[in-house]
Design a protein around this motif. Structure first.
Motif, PDB file in Angstrom:
ATOM      1  N   LEU A 189       0.810  -1.223   0.000  1.00 18.36           N
ATOM      2  CA  LEU A 189       0.000   0.000   0.000  1.00 18.36           C
ATOM      3  C   LEU A 189       0.844   1.274   0.000  1.00 18.36           C
ATOM      4  O   LEU A 189       0.314   2.367  -0.198  1.00 18.36           O
ATOM      5  CB  LEU A 189      -0.928   0.013   1.220  1.00 18.36           C
ATOM      6  N   GLY A 190       2.145   1.124   0.246  1.00 18.69           N
ATOM      7  CA  GLY A 190       3.009   2.297   0.324  1.00 18.69           C
ATOM      8  C   GLY A 190       2.792   3.074   1.618  1.00 18.69           C
ATOM      9  O   GLY A 190       2.932   4.294   1.646  1.00 18.69           O
ATOM     10  N   LEU A 191       2.439   2.336   2.674  1.00 23.30           N
ATOM     11  CA  LEU A 191       2.188   2.945   3.978  1.00 23.30           C
ATOM     12  C   LEU A 191       3.208   2.456   4.995  1.00 23.30           C
ATOM     13  O   LEU A 191       3.748   1.361   4.867  1.00 23.30           O
ATOM     14  CB  LEU A 191       0.794   2.550   4.499  1.00 23.30           C
ATOM     15  N   ASN A 192       3.400   3.239   6.011  1.00 17.48           N
ATOM     16  CA  ASN A 192       4.149   2.809   7.183  1.00 17.48           C
ATOM     17  C   ASN A 192       3.294   1.755   7.889  1.00 17.48           C
ATOM     18  O   ASN A 192       2.067   1.868   7.933  1.00 17.48           O
ATOM     19  CB  ASN A 192       4.376   4.044   8.066  1.00 17.48           C
ATOM     20  N   ARG A 193       3.908   0.737   8.474  1.00 18.69           N
ATOM     21  CA  ARG A 193       3.151  -0.326   9.136  1.00 18.69           C
ATOM     22  C   ARG A 193       2.280   0.222  10.257  1.00 18.69           C
ATOM     23  O   ARG A 193       1.142  -0.224  10.458  1.00 18.69           O
ATOM     24  CB  ARG A 193       4.099  -1.404   9.684  1.00 18.69           C
ATOM     25  N   ASN A 194       2.774   1.205  10.998  1.00 16.91           N
ATOM     26  CA  ASN A 194       1.977   1.795  12.078  1.00 16.91           C
ATOM     27  C   ASN A 194       0.754   2.531  11.521  1.00 16.91           C
ATOM     28  O   ASN A 194      -0.316   2.498  12.141  1.00 16.91           O
ATOM     29  CB  ASN A 194       2.822   2.747  12.926  1.00 16.91           C
ATOM     30  N   THR A 195       0.909   3.176  10.382  1.00 17.17           N
ATOM     31  CA  THR A 195      -0.224   3.850   9.739  1.00 17.17           C
ATOM     32  C   THR A 195      -1.259   2.819   9.305  1.00 17.17           C
ATOM     33  O   THR A 195      -2.465   3.015   9.508  1.00 17.17           O
ATOM     34  CB  THR A 195       0.249   4.678   8.536  1.00 17.17           C
ATOM     35  N   LEU A 196      -0.801   1.717   8.720  1.00 17.32           N
ATOM     36  CA  LEU A 196      -1.720   0.658   8.317  1.00 17.32           C
ATOM     37  C   LEU A 196      -2.461   0.131   9.541  1.00 17.32           C
ATOM     38  O   LEU A 196      -3.683  -0.032   9.510  1.00 17.32           O
ATOM     39  CB  LEU A 196      -0.978  -0.485   7.627  1.00 17.32           C
ATOM     40  N   ARG A 197      -1.742  -0.124  10.605  1.00 18.30           N
ATOM     41  CA  ARG A 197      -2.365  -0.645  11.833  1.00 18.30           C
ATOM     42  C   ARG A 197      -3.442   0.315  12.352  1.00 18.30           C
ATOM     43  O   ARG A 197      -4.536  -0.109  12.733  1.00 18.30           O
ATOM     44  CB  ARG A 197      -1.300  -0.899  12.897  1.00 18.30           C
ATOM     45  N   LYS A 198      -3.146   1.601  12.321  1.00 14.54           N
ATOM     46  CA  LYS A 198      -4.120   2.613  12.758  1.00 14.54           C
ATOM     47  C   LYS A 198      -5.380   2.551  11.892  1.00 14.54           C
ATOM     48  O   LYS A 198      -6.507   2.588  12.402  1.00 14.54           O
ATOM     49  CB  LYS A 198      -3.485   4.002  12.686  1.00 14.54           C
ATOM     50  N   LYS A 199      -5.200   2.425  10.592  1.00 16.91           N
ATOM     51  CA  LYS A 199      -6.340   2.359   9.673  1.00 16.91           C
ATOM     52  C   LYS A 199      -7.137   1.069   9.878  1.00 16.91           C
ATOM     53  O   LYS A 199      -8.373   1.075   9.834  1.00 16.91           O
ATOM     54  CB  LYS A 199      -5.874   2.475   8.225  1.00 16.91           C
ATOM     55  N   LEU A 200      -6.449  -0.036  10.121  1.00 15.66           N
ATOM     56  CA  LEU A 200      -7.136  -1.301  10.383  1.00 15.66           C
ATOM     57  C   LEU A 200      -7.974  -1.203  11.655  1.00 15.66           C
ATOM     58  O   LEU A 200      -9.107  -1.703  11.707  1.00 15.66           O
ATOM     59  CB  LEU A 200      -6.126  -2.445  10.494  1.00 15.66           C
ATOM     60  N   LEU A 201      -7.442  -0.543  12.669  1.00 19.74           N
ATOM     61  CA  LEU A 201      -8.186  -0.333  13.914  1.00 19.74           C
ATOM     62  C   LEU A 201      -9.383   0.588  13.684  1.00 19.74           C
ATOM     63  O   LEU A 201     -10.487   0.300  14.181  1.00 19.74           O
ATOM     64  CB  LEU A 201      -7.273   0.255  14.991  1.00 19.74           C
ATOM     65  N   GLU A 202      -9.192   1.658  12.932  1.00 24.14           N
ATOM     66  CA  GLU A 202     -10.281   2.612  12.643  1.00 24.14           C
ATOM     67  C   GLU A 202     -11.450   1.920  11.951  1.00 24.14           C
ATOM     68  O   GLU A 202     -12.606   2.243  12.220  1.00 24.14           O
ATOM     69  CB  GLU A 202      -9.788   3.749  11.751  1.00 24.14           C
ATOM     70  N   HIS A 203     -11.134   0.996  11.057  1.00 24.78           N
ATOM     71  CA  HIS A 203     -12.183   0.297  10.305  1.00 24.78           C
ATOM     72  C   HIS A 203     -12.634  -0.999  10.996  1.00 24.78           C
ATOM     73  O   HIS A 203     -13.397  -1.767  10.429  1.00 24.78           O
ATOM     74  CB  HIS A 203     -11.693  -0.005   8.884  1.00 24.78           C
ATOM     75  N   LYS A 204     -12.129  -1.197  12.219  1.00 22.81           N
ATOM     76  CA  LYS A 204     -12.488  -2.377  13.021  1.00 22.81           C
ATOM     77  C   LYS A 204     -12.171  -3.696  12.293  1.00 22.81           C
ATOM     78  O   LYS A 204     -12.927  -4.666  12.355  1.00 22.81           O
ATOM     79  CB  LYS A 204     -13.954  -2.320  13.437  1.00 22.81           C
ATOM     80  N   LEU A 205     -11.033  -3.687  11.609  1.00 21.41           N
ATOM     81  CA  LEU A 205     -10.593  -4.894  10.911  1.00 21.41           C
ATOM     82  C   LEU A 205      -9.634  -5.723  11.760  1.00 21.41           C
ATOM     83  O   LEU A 205      -9.315  -6.847  11.406  1.00 21.41           O
ATOM     84  CB  LEU A 205      -9.942  -4.516   9.572  1.00 21.41           C
ATOM     85  N   ILE A 206      -9.169  -5.132  12.849  1.00 21.02           N
ATOM     86  CA  ILE A 206      -8.375  -5.841  13.855  1.00 21.02           C
ATOM     87  C   ILE A 206      -8.805  -5.331  15.229  1.00 21.02           C
ATOM     88  O   ILE A 206      -9.423  -4.268  15.347  1.00 21.02           O
ATOM     89  CB  ILE A 206      -6.842  -5.656  13.673  1.00 21.02           C
ATOM     90  N   ASP A 207      -8.447  -6.075  16.247  1.00 18.65           N
ATOM     91  CA  ASP A 207      -8.752  -5.666  17.641  1.00 18.65           C
ATOM     92  C   ASP A 207      -7.580  -4.954  18.256  1.00 18.65           C
ATOM     93  O   ASP A 207      -6.469  -5.179  17.987  1.00 18.65           O
ATOM     94  CB  ASP A 207      -9.100  -6.881  18.501  1.00 18.65           C
TER      95      ASP A 207
END
Length: 78
Positions: free
Chosen positions: A60-78
């Motif tokens: 995605l061309g993202l920092n892993r921490n940014t991806l993690r934040k987005k996954l949390l925002e969209h409730k795709l991870i806990d």
């Protein structure tokens, strides 16, 4: 049968959206579109990356921490 490109699908959806507004002024279009597209993008990329966040972030061309934040925002991870 012609296959629609992502561009064509987004364009047609936006044209339908404006038609449905029936003259009402829209607001926050950019944010609305990003939210509508971002979750399915993350879902598909995470599935294809076998839920490997580092690999998905790279794709995605993202920092892993940014991806993690987005996954949390969209409730795709806990």
């Amino acid at each position: 049968m012609k296959q629609n490109t992502l561009h064509d699908c987004v364009r047609a959806s936006m044209e339908d959206f404006f038609r449905d507004l029936n003259g009402t002024d829209p607001s926050n279009l950019h944010d609305m579109l990003v939210k509508a597209v971002e979750k399915p993008l993350l879902e598909v990329v995470m599935e294809q990356a076998q839920h490997n966040q580092s690999r998905a972030a790279q794709w995605l061309g993202l920092n892993r921490n940014t991806l993690r934040k987005k996954l949390l925002e969209h409730k795709l991870i806990d």
